[in-house]
Design a protein around this motif. Structure first.
Motif, PDB file in Angstrom:
ATOM      1  N   HIS A 177       1.042  -1.159   0.305  1.00  0.00           N
ATOM      2  CA  HIS A 177      -0.019   0.167   0.099  1.00  0.00           C
ATOM      3  C   HIS A 177       0.525   1.535  -0.050  1.00  0.00           C
ATOM      4  N   GLU A 194      -2.423   5.727   0.522  1.00  0.00           N
ATOM      5  CA  GLU A 194      -3.405   5.165  -0.025  1.00  0.00           C
ATOM      6  C   GLU A 194      -4.601   4.139   0.693  1.00  0.00           C
ATOM      7  N   SER A 209      -6.443   1.672   0.207  1.00  0.00           N
ATOM      8  CA  SER A 209      -7.327   0.638  -0.352  1.00  0.00           C
ATOM      9  C   SER A 209      -7.395  -0.616   0.628  1.00  0.00           C
ATOM     10  N   THR A 227      -6.510  -4.604   4.058  1.00  0.00           N
ATOM     11  CA  THR A 227      -6.328  -3.345   3.993  1.00  0.00           C
ATOM     12  C   THR A 227      -5.326  -2.091   4.797  1.00  0.00           C
TER      13      THR A 227
END
Length: 204
Positions: A120, A124, A126, A145
């Motif tokens: 990541h 970010e 995500s 995550t």
């Protein structure tokens, strides 16, 4: 320093005198060193962990995690593999913060080995869901995550646990998640992560 202060603990049972060194940890390398000491039983305060010690399942891999922390990955979460039975199963994994170069090399584990690496970028947000722990037929834990402090509240939480400089360093670091896709297997992923980190230049 009086004995009362050295014995004082917070509401989670963490030793406050061990917290003071986190106030001076302003780099990933410093945070990794303090985490390694905690994993070696030399500290009873770990920033971001609301307990004075790690759980029993971490003990068999604590030594490997300490080496990983001293090699450029400030670990946040991990677990060993656990063979599936009627009630529980686990994939071995480790997550943490690192430099751009370390993240690039760790990501290559997904192209050069069977291990799964998720990287990541800083900032970010995500999200994905890769199951790594099963409780019966239910998924209990997932990876995918980003856990980097991005929002002001998250940065403030890390600053309170350590210091503002480190919180901002984490916000500007890569967050990586690495897992062994084989349920229950151990002693493969962590050595590969350590070898990969040691091959990277010391830029953290």
């Amino acid at each position: 320093m009086n004995n009362h202060f050295t014995d004082e603990r917070d509401s989670y049972g963490r030793l406050l005198v061990d917290r003071e060194v986190w106030r001076q940890a302003t780099t990933l390398a410093a945070a990794g060193e303090l985490t390694a000491r905690w994993l070696e039983g030399k500290s009873e305060y770990q920033a971001g962990t609301l307990a004075p010690d790690f759980d029993d399942e971490t003990r068999p891999i604590a030594g490997q995690l300490a080496k990983i922390n001293r090699s450029g990955l400030f670990t946040k979460e991990s677990q060993p593999g656990l063979a599936a039975d009627a009630s529980h199963a686990q994939r071995e994994y480790v997550t943490g913060f690192c430099s751009t170069e370390s993240a690039r090399r760790l990501l290559q584990l997904s192209t050069q080995t069977e291990f799964v690496a998720i990287a990541h970028a800083p900032g970010e947000m995500s999200r994905a869901s890769i199951p790594v722990t099963l409780d019966g037929e239910d998924v209990a834990t997932v990876l995918g995550t980003s856990e980097s402090p991005i929002e002001a509240e998250q940065i403030r939480d890390w600053a309170e646990e350590s210091n503002e400089t480190l919180a901002l360093v984490l916000a500007d670091s890569w967050y990586v998640e690495l897992l062994d896709p084989v349920w229950g297997r151990n002693q493969r992923l962590l050595p590969a992560v350590l070898e990969t980190l040691r091959s990277a230049p010391e830029d953290f």
